[in-house]
Design an enzyme around this catalytic site. Structure first.
Site, mmCIF file in Angstrom:
data_model
loop_
_atom_site.group_PDB
_atom_site.id
_atom_site.type_symbol
_atom_site.label_atom_id
_atom_site.label_comp_id
_atom_site.label_asym_id
_atom_site.label_seq_id
_atom_site.Cartn_x
_atom_site.Cartn_y
_atom_site.Cartn_z
ATOM 1 N N GLY A 1 -0.274 1.615 -2.491
ATOM 2 C CA GLY A 1 0.456 0.773 -3.677
ATOM 3 C C GLY A 1 -0.996 2.186 -4.880
ATOM 4 O O GLY A 1 -1.436 2.540 -4.957
ATOM 5 N N LYS B 1 0.430 -8.548 3.086
ATOM 6 C CA LYS B 1 0.307 -6.733 2.295
ATOM 7 C C LYS B 1 1.685 -6.473 2.635
ATOM 8 O O LYS B 1 2.460 -7.942 3.173
ATOM 9 C CB LYS B 1 -0.726 -6.301 2.458
ATOM 10 N N GLU C 1 -0.525 0.487 7.913
ATOM 11 C CA GLU C 1 -1.714 -0.404 6.952
ATOM 12 C C GLU C 1 -2.750 -1.582 8.320
ATOM 13 O O GLU C 1 -3.815 -1.366 8.575
ATOM 14 C CB GLU C 1 -0.961 -1.360 6.034
ATOM 15 N N LYS D 1 -4.327 -11.126 -8.519
ATOM 16 C CA LYS D 1 -4.615 -11.765 -6.549
ATOM 17 C C LYS D 1 -4.691 -12.895 -5.569
ATOM 18 O O LYS D 1 -4.573 -13.027 -4.730
ATOM 19 C CB LYS D 1 -4.579 -10.205 -5.776
#
Ligand code: DER
Length: 237
Positions: A29, A98, A107, A125
């Protein structure tokens, strides 16, 4: 500060925890990308040595190689000292959403195998409850009969008061989005967030045979580094 500058501040703060000789999980990301750049710079300057990176996506593997971070995988390094990655949402208990970038399976494998998992975010976030940002909670599913799995997910989640829908993620050309593992993603949507027991919902989703993994990271984060608009940094743990 711009959101990008906030991401960079959080990323650089996390990279301060990397020591020479560490096996480091490399996130995916735009926030994690700043960590890759910083780590590569410190290795090139000789400020860090003998670091091995375990990438959480093909994209991260390419970026890490480009900045000179030596790469390996979990088969060769089943124990990871420290993983650094972004998140789409962080709730007050440091549970995460996520996977909006589609990398949630690798991940979660790597970050769950890590002694420490440091999450790096800008303050946008932070949410009161997972799913509250009304953006997707992703679920990686096998392509085989994915519509059947979609229906099973809807039936399971219709019991959730704020559940507002599930949709197969598509690429720009309208075809199903393919993960690095050649699976599909079904995005779950909740108005105002998930109010039920997150672990019970997680178990229910994972029991569906066609489901591979979901993007709720419950109790996995060790620490969350939050960069604010005024440049201040808060460390949650
Ligand atoms: O897709 C992912 O899991 C990413 O890590 C995401 O959670 C954060 O991406 P961002 O740093 O670009 O917002």
């Amino acid at each position: 500060l711009s959101q990008e500058e906030q991401k960079r501040i959080a990323a650089h703060r996390a990279v301060e925890q990397v020591e020479s000789g560490m096996v480091v999980g490399l996130g995916t990301g735009s926030t994690a990308a700043h960590a890759l750049d910083r780590l590569g710079e410190l290795l090139r300057r000789g400020a860090l040595r003998d670091v091995v990176g375990i990438p959480t996506s093909l994209k991260t593997a390419a970026h890490a190689a480009a900045v000179g971070i030596p790469l390996s995988d979990l088969d060769s390094h089943p124990r990871v000292d420290l993983s650094i990655d972004g998140a789409d949402e962080v709730d007050p208990s440091l549970n995460l959403v996520k996977g909006r970038g589609g990398s949630l399976l690798r991940e979660k494998m790597i970050e769950a195998a890590s002694d420490r998992f440091v999450v790096i975010v800008d303050d946008s976030k932070l949410v009161p409850r997972l799913g509250a940002s009304a953006l997707a909670v992703p679920v990686e599913v096998v392509p085989f009969c994915h519509n059947y799995t979609l229906t099973q997910l809807k039936t399971l989640l219709n019991q959730q008061p704020h559940f507002s829908g599930a949709k197969l993620r598509t690429a720009a050309d309208g075809s199903p989005f393919l993960t690095d593992n050649s699976n599909y993603i079904i995005d779950l949507y909740f108005e105002d967030g998930i109010t039920g027991d997150l672990n019970a919902i997680s178990d229910g989703i994972l029991r569906l045979t066609g489901v591979v993994e979901h993007g709720m990271f419950l109790g996995i984060a060790t620490e969350v580094i939050v960069a604010n608009k005024d440049g201040s940094v808060v460390v949650l743990n």
